[in-house]
Design a protein around this motif. Structure first.
Motif, PDB file in Angstrom:
ATOM      1  N   ARG A 283       0.831  -1.207   0.000  1.00  0.00           N
ATOM      2  CA  ARG A 283       0.000   0.000   0.000  1.00  0.00           C
ATOM      3  C   ARG A 283       0.867   1.259   0.000  1.00  0.00           C
ATOM      4  O   ARG A 283       0.571   2.226  -0.723  1.00  0.00           O
ATOM      5  CB  ARG A 283      -0.928  -0.007   1.225  1.00  0.00           C
ATOM      6  CG  ARG A 283      -1.994   1.077   1.189  1.00  0.00           C
ATOM      7  CD  ARG A 283      -2.852   1.051   2.431  1.00  0.00           C
ATOM      8  NE  ARG A 283      -2.073   1.342   3.645  1.00  0.00           N
ATOM      9  CZ  ARG A 283      -2.601   1.534   4.835  1.00  0.00           C
ATOM     10  NH1 ARG A 283      -3.912   1.435   5.008  1.00  0.00           N
ATOM     11  NH2 ARG A 283      -1.843   1.807   5.884  1.00  0.00           N
ATOM     12  N   VAL A 287       0.180   0.261  -4.394  1.00  0.00           N
ATOM     13  CA  VAL A 287      -0.753  -0.787  -4.808  1.00  0.00           C
ATOM     14  C   VAL A 287      -2.106  -0.520  -4.150  1.00  0.00           C
ATOM     15  O   VAL A 287      -2.183  -0.276  -2.945  1.00  0.00           O
ATOM     16  CB  VAL A 287      -0.219  -2.179  -4.423  1.00  0.00           C
ATOM     17  CG1 VAL A 287      -1.239  -3.263  -4.772  1.00  0.00           C
ATOM     18  CG2 VAL A 287       1.109  -2.446  -5.117  1.00  0.00           C
ATOM     19  N   GLU A 288      -3.171  -0.589  -4.938  1.00  0.00           N
ATOM     20  CA  GLU A 288      -4.517  -0.293  -4.446  1.00  0.00           C
ATOM     21  C   GLU A 288      -5.294  -1.573  -4.194  1.00  0.00           C
ATOM     22  O   GLU A 288      -5.262  -2.499  -5.007  1.00  0.00           O
ATOM     23  CB  GLU A 288      -5.267   0.573  -5.460  1.00  0.00           C
ATOM     24  CG  GLU A 288      -4.651   1.956  -5.649  1.00  0.00           C
ATOM     25  CD  GLU A 288      -5.473   2.804  -6.595  1.00  0.00           C
ATOM     26  OE1 GLU A 288      -5.878   3.906  -6.192  1.00  0.00           O
ATOM     27  OE2 GLU A 288      -5.724   2.356  -7.740  1.00  0.00           O
ATOM     28  N   PHE A 289      -6.005  -1.602  -3.077  1.00  0.00           N
ATOM     29  CA  PHE A 289      -6.774  -2.775  -2.678  1.00  0.00           C
ATOM     30  C   PHE A 289      -8.268  -2.453  -2.644  1.00  0.00           C
ATOM     31  O   PHE A 289      -8.665  -1.292  -2.520  1.00  0.00           O
ATOM     32  CB  PHE A 289      -6.321  -3.258  -1.297  1.00  0.00           C
ATOM     33  CG  PHE A 289      -4.910  -3.777  -1.283  1.00  0.00           C
ATOM     34  CD1 PHE A 289      -4.657  -5.112  -1.552  1.00  0.00           C
ATOM     35  CD2 PHE A 289      -3.839  -2.935  -1.018  1.00  0.00           C
ATOM     36  CE1 PHE A 289      -3.356  -5.604  -1.553  1.00  0.00           C
ATOM     37  CE2 PHE A 289      -2.537  -3.414  -1.020  1.00  0.00           C
ATOM     38  CZ  PHE A 289      -2.297  -4.755  -1.285  1.00  0.00           C
ATOM     39  N   THR A 334      -6.297  -7.049  -4.564  1.00  0.00           N
ATOM     40  CA  THR A 334      -6.012  -5.751  -5.168  1.00  0.00           C
ATOM     41  C   THR A 334      -7.132  -5.372  -6.130  1.00  0.00           C
ATOM     42  O   THR A 334      -7.918  -6.216  -6.567  1.00  0.00           O
ATOM     43  CB  THR A 334      -4.694  -5.766  -5.968  1.00  0.00           C
ATOM     44  OG1 THR A 334      -4.877  -6.543  -7.170  1.00  0.00           O
ATOM     45  CG2 THR A 334      -3.550  -6.329  -5.156  1.00  0.00           C
TER      46      THR A 334
END
Length: 378
Positions: A283, A287-289, A334
């Motif tokens: 994160r 990186v997007e979750f 993700t």
């Protein structure tokens, strides 16, 4: 490279016929529009280390490939160097995506013989490639969509990856994020194709079905899907196969197939020993979750029981929790890592559990539906 002997690998899925001993996932190759930039993304954001390179400098005239590794996970990112040809056609049709799921075997010739005589369509016949580090034997078969399996026999090779590649150690090196190995890889197939491809893995590759989920297990108010999990005998290769099911709106599987233009690998689940540290690092690197509503955590411990981790950091990150008869697991997904809403990653930490988070399906798919709604594809 390891030269582990197949006879030492314990069989953990007794119902698997397992005439095709597989020691693990050797590599996953993605065809991408710009391998250099994709390699930078997986290094910078995901902590993969550069290992090997193939391109003009190593004698490859039609393609360039970067090999990255973290733990036992090896990614190969390949782009075309010329117009036309298979790679360009694949990218034009599918966007960036997984082309090859390579399987590490003790005998690539026997693997090819055993699968093709049972009905597998040949991708290429066994071939031996060599350099000063030894030789590798390769063979390949087709599976769902345009995805292929390549059998890799590397017991007589000591180089950085395989012949045709040179060692690649740029100055740019990043810290890994604690990823260990590929836990499972999920394939999305079209309407009424799940059983066909599960039968393929059973008949052609000797896999067995571990578990199945129907539209009652995997559904929300709007969408549904069906899934079966196929595994080889030692449990190191697990392939859930998904197909759409009837719902009020378009499911994530339908959205995938629409944008990928056919069946393909939907997500790669990668294992960690500390999901809080791994997801925090990912994160922090951009990186997007998927978002999980805070209400999910109000009664999650009533459902799953006592866990070793503090709930608050899991809640802050959006990590899901589930339990089976063997233990519990922690997992998070993700958002798509590509421009098309196709491939994504799952981060998973198993604390004994051998299942796939059935108790989280509703929360997960509602999170995916929120993203679909933002894209206008629900």
């Amino acid at each position: 490279m390891s030269t582990e002997n197949t006879t030492e690998i314990k069989k953990t899925v007794p119902q698997a016929e397992d005439f095709l001993p597989i020691m693990g996932t050797d590599y996953v190759e993605l065809y991408v529009g710009n391998a250099k930039q994709a390699a930078y993304y997986y290094q910078q954001a995901w902590g993969f280390q550069p290992v090997a390179y193939s391109g003009l400098e190593s004698g490859s005239k039609d393609r360039v490939s970067y090999v990255l590794q973290q733990g036992k996970i090896r990614l190969v990112l390949t782009s075309p160097l010329q117009p036309g040809g298979e790679i360009n056609a694949h990218i034009d049709k599918h966007g960036d995506g997984v082309k090859v799921v390579a399987l590490w075997v003790d005998d690539a010739r026997k693997s090819y013989e055993e699968t093709t005589k049972r009905g597998a369509k040949s991708y290429f016949e066994p071939k031996e490639v060599s350099d000063e580090h030894g030789h590798v034997v390769l063979s390949g078969i087709h599976t769902y969509g345009e995805t292929v399996h390549v059998f890799v026999e590397r017991k007589n090779y000591s180089g950085p990856f395989m012949p045709g590649y040179k060692e690649y150690k740029p100055n740019f090196q990043v810290k890994d994020v604690g990823l260990k190995y590929i836990d499972h890889m999920v394939g999305n197939v079209g309407w009424n194709e799940m059983n066909k491809w599960c039968e393929f893995y059973a008949k052609v590759m000797g896999f067995a079905q571990m578990v199945s989920f129907d539209d009652k297990d995997i559904s929300t108010e709007y969408t549904a899907l069906m899934s079966k999990v196929m595994s080889n005998g030692n449990g190191r290769i697990k392939f859930p196969i998904n197909e759409p099911a009837e719902g009020k709106k378009k499911s994530q599987i339908e959205e995938y197939i629409d944008f990928y233009n056919g069946a393909g690998v939907q997500h790669i689940a990668v294992a960690t020993d500390n999901i809080i540290e791994t997801v925090t690092a990912l994160r922090d690197r951009g990186v997007e979750f998927l978002y999980v509503p805070e209400a999910y955590y109000d009664d999650v411990l009533d459902r799953v029981g006592e866990i070793d981790e503090e709930l608050e950091p899991l809640k802050e990150l959006g990590v899901l929790i589930d339990r089976d008869d063997e233990g519990y697991l922690l997992q998070i997904f993700t958002k798509p890592v590509l421009d098309r809403p196709t491939m994504f990653f799952e981060i998973i930490q198993r604390k004994g559990a051998q299942s796939f988070g059935k108790g989280n399906f509703k929360a997960l798919f509602e999170a995916i539906e929120r993203e679909q709604n933002l894209r206008g594809t629900l």
